[in-house]
Each structure stands twice: as structure tokens, then as C-alpha cells.
Design an enzyme around this catalytic site. Structure first.
Site, PDB file in Angstrom:
ATOM      1  N   SER A 156       1.968   7.131   8.563  1.00 41.13           N
ATOM      2  CA  SER A 156       1.721   6.067   7.658  1.00 41.13           C
ATOM      3  C   SER A 156       2.059   4.776   8.177  1.00 41.13           C
ATOM      4  O   SER A 156       2.069   4.695   9.388  1.00 41.13           O
ATOM      5  CB  SER A 156       2.133   6.266   6.199  1.00 41.13           C
ATOM      6  OG  SER A 156       1.874   5.278   5.296  1.00 41.13           O
ATOM      7  N   TYR A 183      -6.522  -1.610   5.222  1.00 44.38           N
ATOM      8  CA  TYR A 183      -5.490  -0.777   5.897  1.00 44.38           C
ATOM      9  C   TYR A 183      -4.370  -0.053   5.019  1.00 44.38           C
ATOM     10  O   TYR A 183      -3.741   0.842   5.127  1.00 44.38           O
ATOM     11  CB  TYR A 183      -4.869  -1.437   7.053  1.00 44.38           C
ATOM     12  CG  TYR A 183      -3.928  -1.075   7.994  1.00 44.38           C
ATOM     13  CD1 TYR A 183      -4.160   0.008   8.790  1.00 44.38           C
ATOM     14  CD2 TYR A 183      -2.507  -1.392   7.842  1.00 44.38           C
ATOM     15  CE1 TYR A 183      -3.139   0.722   9.446  1.00 44.38           C
ATOM     16  CE2 TYR A 183      -1.631  -0.909   8.733  1.00 44.38           C
ATOM     17  CZ  TYR A 183      -2.071   0.278   9.517  1.00 44.38           C
ATOM     18  OH  TYR A 183      -1.098   0.863  10.399  1.00 44.38           O
ATOM     19  N   LYS A 187      -3.208   3.514   4.378  1.00 41.71           N
ATOM     20  CA  LYS A 187      -1.829   3.939   4.712  1.00 41.71           C
ATOM     21  C   LYS A 187      -0.900   4.487   3.489  1.00 41.71           C
ATOM     22  O   LYS A 187      -0.169   5.489   3.548  1.00 41.71           O
ATOM     23  CB  LYS A 187      -1.188   3.055   5.262  1.00 41.71           C
ATOM     24  CG  LYS A 187      -1.474   2.509   6.682  1.00 41.71           C
ATOM     25  CD  LYS A 187      -1.286   3.545   7.554  1.00 41.71           C
ATOM     26  CE  LYS A 187      -2.541   4.448   8.126  1.00 41.71           C
ATOM     27  NZ  LYS A 187      -2.057   5.388   9.175  1.00 41.71           N
TER      28      LYS A 187
END
Length: 315
Positions: A156, A183, A187
Site C-alpha cells: 500500500s 492513487y 492504495k
């Protein structure tokens, strides 16, 4: 409390570990953190499978490792996480070639790329970083169940602070695309996937961990302009100037720690950074894990949507 921290390296974390007889499968193994994670584990005796899209780059990674460690037990396998067809082919080949997988390191990913889609029409970051690994893990699960001290590590990032998952618009079909929000969502999904895996498979002896490796300058950032890097620094530090880059060996340390540390045996579904389990924190920009990334109800909802989108149902 872990004896290791922000500056620890993968070799230091694994120094007292004997991984002989272990099979480790690492995605994104052709470069950067994946290659370093594979190298460090091979040095400790593991049989390491490096997965990636490009056979030439995988071969180069193996050659680079063997220069210093000629006895390293390394194999490669092709897997393009942006294509479910490739993921399924990789899973079938892995089940034919390997007897087991003890440690699965879902390391590969893309970061802040321009708006685009995977071969299956998924938004690129969510599709590659989460859905590709979701489907791959499903196909590798029979091998993982044959392993010992079975762990799944999902890479992550502190970037999960940027955004929760938007379960109503995961692919930016209705909202304006922002590479950092995308993004962040991906994550966060990696953490929620770890929570979901722990919910379903802890009773079968499989534990899952999400990892923030730290800020490392690898080809993951190939899409970043100088302006985007400056904006990222501002975003993660909130102007405090406290952000610092890690080396690749330091960046691989937390993955290796989460995969092998005795202190987290049997307690998965957590988020790790700097070689320790991070505390839940909804305000700090300097660390910790957001509560929305550990929410079991959100994890369950994301799991259901992931199965629907990929057509892959875990047994």
C-alpha cells in the site's frame, strides 16, 4: 515494539531468518522494491519466483542478483496485472510449476499515471494495483494453502491518506479524474483487501498485511513531472518539510518484516510502516492508517464489488 525502524534495510530485517524451504512469490520482481525483496529473501535461502510483464527485464533482474549471489534460487513468471487474461494464465502456470507458496508479496503497481484503462476497461491504477492482485491472489490461493506460516503482503502507501474508496465510482466514470485521488483510492483498496483476506482466511492459517514501504525513487514514479513531485511532497508533509526519501533496501525492509516477523504472527489485517504495525490515525500526515482503510464493512463491500468486476470468486 519492533527492533527495526525507518532506516532498517531488508538484509537487516532478515539477518536472523532462515528461509530455506520457503517459496516466495513477488509481483513486480523485475526492478526496484520487488527485485530487492526477492534478492534479500533468496540470500536467506528462499526459493523466489519473480513475476512481471517483461521476460527480458525479469531475466536481467535474475542476472543482477546472481552476480553477487550465484547460488540464489530464482525463477521467473510472466504476469501483466493490467490484463485478467494474463493474470489467469499466470495462475494456471504457477499451479502447474510450483508445489506451494509460503509468502506472496503483492508488490507491483503504478502511480499517478494519466487517465487510462486496463485491458478489461478498469481505471488503470485501481485495476492494476487492486483488481489485478485481487484476481492473482485468488488463482494462487491453492498454492498458498499448501504453504507453511502462510502470509500475504500487499504493498500500500501513505498515499492512502489522499482518498478513501468511492464504491459508487471506482473507475472515475462520473467524477473528474485526479491522479493522486486515484492513487489514494487504489492504495486504500490494498489495505481493505488485506482486511478482507484476514476476515476470510485467518481461520485457515493465512494472514494478510498491508505495507507502506516509504518514499522511494524507483520507476514507479515514471509518470511524475517535477511539478507533480513538488505537489506530492507538499501533500504528504503538509509543508512541514519532514518528508525524506528512503533507499531501495530501506524501502523493501517493511515488506520483508511483515512477511517474516514473529511479532505479527497470527495478527494480520493490519497496516505496517517503518517495520511496525501502525496505529489508526485520521489526522496525522506523518504516519498512521486512516480508519476508513480498516473498516470491515467497507472491506466487505469492496470485496463483493471486486468479485463482481473480475468474475473471480474466492472459494
Amino acid at each position: 515494539m519492533s527492533a527495526f525502524g525507518e532506516k532498517s534495510t531488508a538484509d537487516e530485517v532478515l539477518a536472523d531468518k532462515d528461509l530455506s524451504g520457503k517459496t516466495v512469490f513477488v509481483t513486480g520482481g523485475n526492478s526496484g522494491l520487488g527485485q530487492e525483496t526477492g534478492r534479500a529473501m533468496a540470500v536467506r535461502g528462499a526459493h523466489v519466483v519473480l513475476a512481471g510483464r517483461d521476460s527480458a527485464k525479469l531475466d536481467a533482474a535474475v542476472a543482477a542478483i546472481k552476480v553477487e549471489h550465484p547460488d540464489a534460487k530464482l525463477e521467473t513468471i510472466i504476469c501483466d496485472l493490467g490484463s485478467l487474461e494474463s493474470v489467469r494464465a499466470c495462475g494456471a502456470e504457477a499451479n502447474a510449476r510450483f508445489a506451494k507458496i509460503d509468502l506472496l508479496i503483492n508488490n507491483a503497481g503504478v502511480m499517478a499515471c494519466p487517465f487510462s484503462h486496463t485491458a478489461d476497461g478498469f481505471e488503470m491504477q485501481f485495476g492494476t494495483n487492486h483488481l489485478g492482485h485481487f484476481a492473482l491472489t485468488k488463482h494462487l490461493l491453492p498454492l498458498i494453502e499448501k504453504g507453511e506460516n502462510k502470509r500475504i503482503v500487499n504493498l500500500s502507501s501513505r498515499g492512502h491518506h489522499f482518498a478513501p474508496v468511492d464504491l459508487d465510482d471506482l473507475h472515475f466514470e462520473r467524477r473528474e479524474y485526479d491522479p493522486w485521488i486515484s492513487y489514494g483510492q487504489a492504495k486504500t483498496a490494498n489495505i481493505l483487501f488485506s482486511v478482507g483476506l484476514e476476515q476470510r482466511f485467518a481461520a485457515r492459517g493465512i494472514h494478510a498485511y498491508a505495507v507502506h514501504p516509504g518514499g522511494i525513487q524507483t520507476n514507479l514514479g515514471r509518470h511524475l513531472t517535477e511539478e507533480m513531485i513538488a505537489a506530492l511532497m507538499e501533500r504528504v508533509s503538509r509543508g512541514t518539510g519532514e518528508f525524506s526519501w528512503k533507499t531501495i533496501p530501506q524501502g523493501a525492509a517493511t515488506s520483508c518484516w511483515a512477511a517474516t516477523a514473529d511479532v505479527v504472527e497470527g495478527r494480520g489485517g493490519v497496516y505496517c510502516e517503518d517495520c511496525h504495525v501502525a496505529a489508526m490515525d485520521d489526522t496525522s500526515s506523518e504516519g498512521g492508517v486512516r480508519s476508513y482503510a480498516l473498516d470491515p464493512a467497507i472491506a466487505k463491500a469492496l470485496w463483493a464489488k471486486s468479485e463482481q468486476m473480475t468474475g473471480e470468486a474466492f472459494a
